[in-house]
Scaffold this motif. Structure first.
Motif, PDB file in Angstrom:
ATOM      1  N   UNK A 124       0.908  -1.190  -0.396  1.00 28.56           N
ATOM      2  CA  UNK A 124       0.267   0.191  -0.255  1.00 28.56           C
ATOM      3  C   UNK A 124       0.843   1.222   0.316  1.00 28.56           C
ATOM      4  N   UNK A 125       1.169   1.589  -0.827  1.00 31.46           N
ATOM      5  CA  UNK A 125       1.528   3.005  -0.712  1.00 31.46           C
ATOM      6  C   UNK A 125       1.800   4.002  -0.030  1.00 31.46           C
ATOM      7  N   UNK A 126       2.052   4.773   0.394  1.00 33.32           N
ATOM      8  CA  UNK A 126       2.185   5.813   1.155  1.00 33.32           C
ATOM      9  C   UNK A 126       1.744   7.054   0.500  1.00 33.32           C
ATOM     10  N   UNK A 127       0.566   7.552   0.993  1.00 32.51           N
ATOM     11  CA  UNK A 127      -0.039   9.055  -0.291  1.00 32.51           C
ATOM     12  C   UNK A 127       1.375   9.834  -0.194  1.00 32.51           C
ATOM     13  N   UNK A 128       1.764  10.373   1.010  1.00 31.92           N
ATOM     14  CA  UNK A 128       2.533  11.521   0.543  1.00 31.92           C
ATOM     15  C   UNK A 128       3.220  11.064   1.710  1.00 31.92           C
ATOM     16  N   UNK A 129       4.264  10.463   1.374  1.00 30.19           N
ATOM     17  CA  UNK A 129       5.724  10.532   1.557  1.00 30.19           C
ATOM     18  C   UNK A 129       6.359  11.688   1.670  1.00 30.19           C
ATOM     19  N   UNK A 130       6.822  11.491   3.467  1.00 26.81           N
ATOM     20  CA  UNK A 130       7.649  13.043   3.231  1.00 26.81           C
ATOM     21  C   UNK A 130       9.394  12.866   4.464  1.00 26.81           C
ATOM     22  N   UNK A 131       9.769  13.110   4.513  1.00 30.70           N
ATOM     23  CA  UNK A 131      11.127  13.040   4.757  1.00 30.70           C
ATOM     24  C   UNK A 131      10.904  13.339   6.007  1.00 30.70           C
ATOM     25  N   UNK A 132      11.605  12.399   7.570  1.00 30.56           N
ATOM     26  CA  UNK A 132      11.696  13.029   8.751  1.00 30.56           C
ATOM     27  C   UNK A 132      13.039  12.648   9.031  1.00 30.56           C
ATOM     28  N   UNK A 133      13.277  13.318   9.909  1.00 30.94           N
ATOM     29  CA  UNK A 133      14.334  12.649  10.763  1.00 30.94           C
ATOM     30  C   UNK A 133      14.431  11.807  11.710  1.00 30.94           C
ATOM     31  N   UNK A 134      15.466  10.033  11.269  1.00 30.20           N
ATOM     32  CA  UNK A 134      15.568   9.623  11.958  1.00 30.20           C
ATOM     33  C   UNK A 134      16.063   8.597  13.437  1.00 30.20           C
ATOM     34  N   UNK A 135      16.016  10.227  13.813  1.00 30.57           N
ATOM     35  CA  UNK A 135      15.933  10.785  15.414  1.00 30.57           C
ATOM     36  C   UNK A 135      14.425  10.558  15.256  1.00 30.57           C
ATOM     37  N   UNK A 136      13.286  10.455  14.442  1.00 33.59           N
ATOM     38  CA  UNK A 136      12.293  11.191  14.741  1.00 33.59           C
ATOM     39  C   UNK A 136      11.346   9.617  14.796  1.00 33.59           C
ATOM     40  N   UNK A 137      11.821   8.141  14.296  1.00 40.12           N
ATOM     41  CA  UNK A 137      11.548   7.425  13.275  1.00 40.12           C
ATOM     42  C   UNK A 137      10.522   6.696  14.972  1.00 40.12           C
ATOM     43  N   UNK A 138       9.819   7.281  15.241  1.00 41.27           N
ATOM     44  CA  UNK A 138       8.953   6.167  16.492  1.00 41.27           C
ATOM     45  C   UNK A 138       8.048   5.633  15.712  1.00 41.27           C
ATOM     46  N   UNK A 139       7.400   4.887  16.371  1.00 36.43           N
ATOM     47  CA  UNK A 139       7.800   3.939  17.521  1.00 36.43           C
ATOM     48  C   UNK A 139       9.340   3.110  17.563  1.00 36.43           C
ATOM     49  N   UNK A 140       9.509   3.028  15.828  1.00 31.80           N
ATOM     50  CA  UNK A 140      10.816   1.794  15.792  1.00 31.80           C
ATOM     51  C   UNK A 140      12.429   3.207  15.384  1.00 31.80           C
ATOM     52  N   UNK A 141      13.244   2.262  15.989  1.00 25.79           N
ATOM     53  CA  UNK A 141      14.611   3.226  15.876  1.00 25.79           C
ATOM     54  C   UNK A 141      15.475   2.510  14.960  1.00 25.79           C
ATOM     55  N   UNK A 142      14.772   1.456  13.883  1.00 26.09           N
ATOM     56  CA  UNK A 142      15.478   0.403  13.186  1.00 26.09           C
ATOM     57  C   UNK A 142      16.284   1.297  11.645  1.00 26.09           C
ATOM     58  N   UNK A 143      15.545   2.390  11.044  1.00 26.04           N
ATOM     59  CA  UNK A 143      16.258   3.509  10.741  1.00 26.04           C
ATOM     60  C   UNK A 143      17.798   4.090  10.590  1.00 26.04           C
ATOM     61  N   UNK A 144      17.175   4.530  12.225  1.00 27.55           N
ATOM     62  CA  UNK A 144      18.660   5.150  12.452  1.00 27.55           C
ATOM     63  C   UNK A 144      19.726   4.428  12.854  1.00 27.55           C
ATOM     64  N   UNK A 145      19.217   3.018  13.117  1.00 26.12           N
ATOM     65  CA  UNK A 145      20.399   1.855  14.002  1.00 26.12           C
ATOM     66  C   UNK A 145      20.735   1.560  12.409  1.00 26.12           C
TER      67      UNK A 145
END
Length: 175
Positions: A117-138
């Motif tokens: 399911x494509x995200x309607x309007x994907x937006x860039x966000x800080x990898x430290x704000x990647x909640x609830x999972x920190x997998x992108x940061x890791x």
């Protein structure tokens, strides 16, 4: 003697004036970054996952399928991340990390029906704000990004495989 001094002084003044008359040279402005169009979410396999070394307090198992990993000409590291909980429920997301700015974007989510399911309007966000999972940061810190530069696909895979095999007796740090 005075004539020589005057001539030397005049030449110096003319040379200095010539320096100021020339246009100042500046380094070229960096080109505006443009994201490439992300390809459609790729097919992934749960059997080939390379685990992402998450902290002990994270109960979900997280991994990426190395066959979905791609580094674009825009410097974005794109991949499918697969998360499996203790009951065996699988969630997946097609994401990209922009190493230069430490940002992540989710392009699509894998549904329970087995479809993207494509995200309607994907937006860039800080990898430290990647909640609830920190997998992108890791993922970024374990091999996708090196000094804010994206690594090659082979370098990312090599680093992740190395990180997923901790030395005997070592514990994983918590975030």
């Amino acid at each position: 003697m005075r004539c020589k001094q005057w001539w030397a002084t005049g030449a110096l003044v003319l040379a200095a004036a010539g320096c100021f008359a020339q246009p100042q040279r500046r380094p070229p402005e960096p080109a505006e970054w443009v994201e490439e169009s992300a390809p459609a979410a790729p097919v992934f396999s749960k059997e080939q996952l390379i685990p992402i070394d998450m902290p002990h307090h994270v109960s979900v198992k997280v991994g990426i399928d190395p066959n979905t990993l791609a580094v674009g000409g825009d410097g974005v590291v794109r991949y499918v991340v697969v998360m499996t909980n203790a009951t065996g429920t699988v969630n997946a997301a097609y994401e990209g990390i922009r190493c230069a700015t430490d940002e992540v974007k989710t392009y699509a989510r894998y549904s329970a029906s087995g479809e993207w399911k494509p995200v309607a309007e994907p937006k860039w966000q800080s990898i430290t704000d990647n909640l609830p999972s920190k997998h992108a940061f890791t993922l970024a810190r374990q091999g996708a990004c090196e000094n804010r530069l994206s690594s090659s696909k082979d370098e990312v895979i090599r680093a992740l495989k190395q990180k997923s095999k901790p030395a005997p007796g070592l514990t994983h740090p918590t975030m």
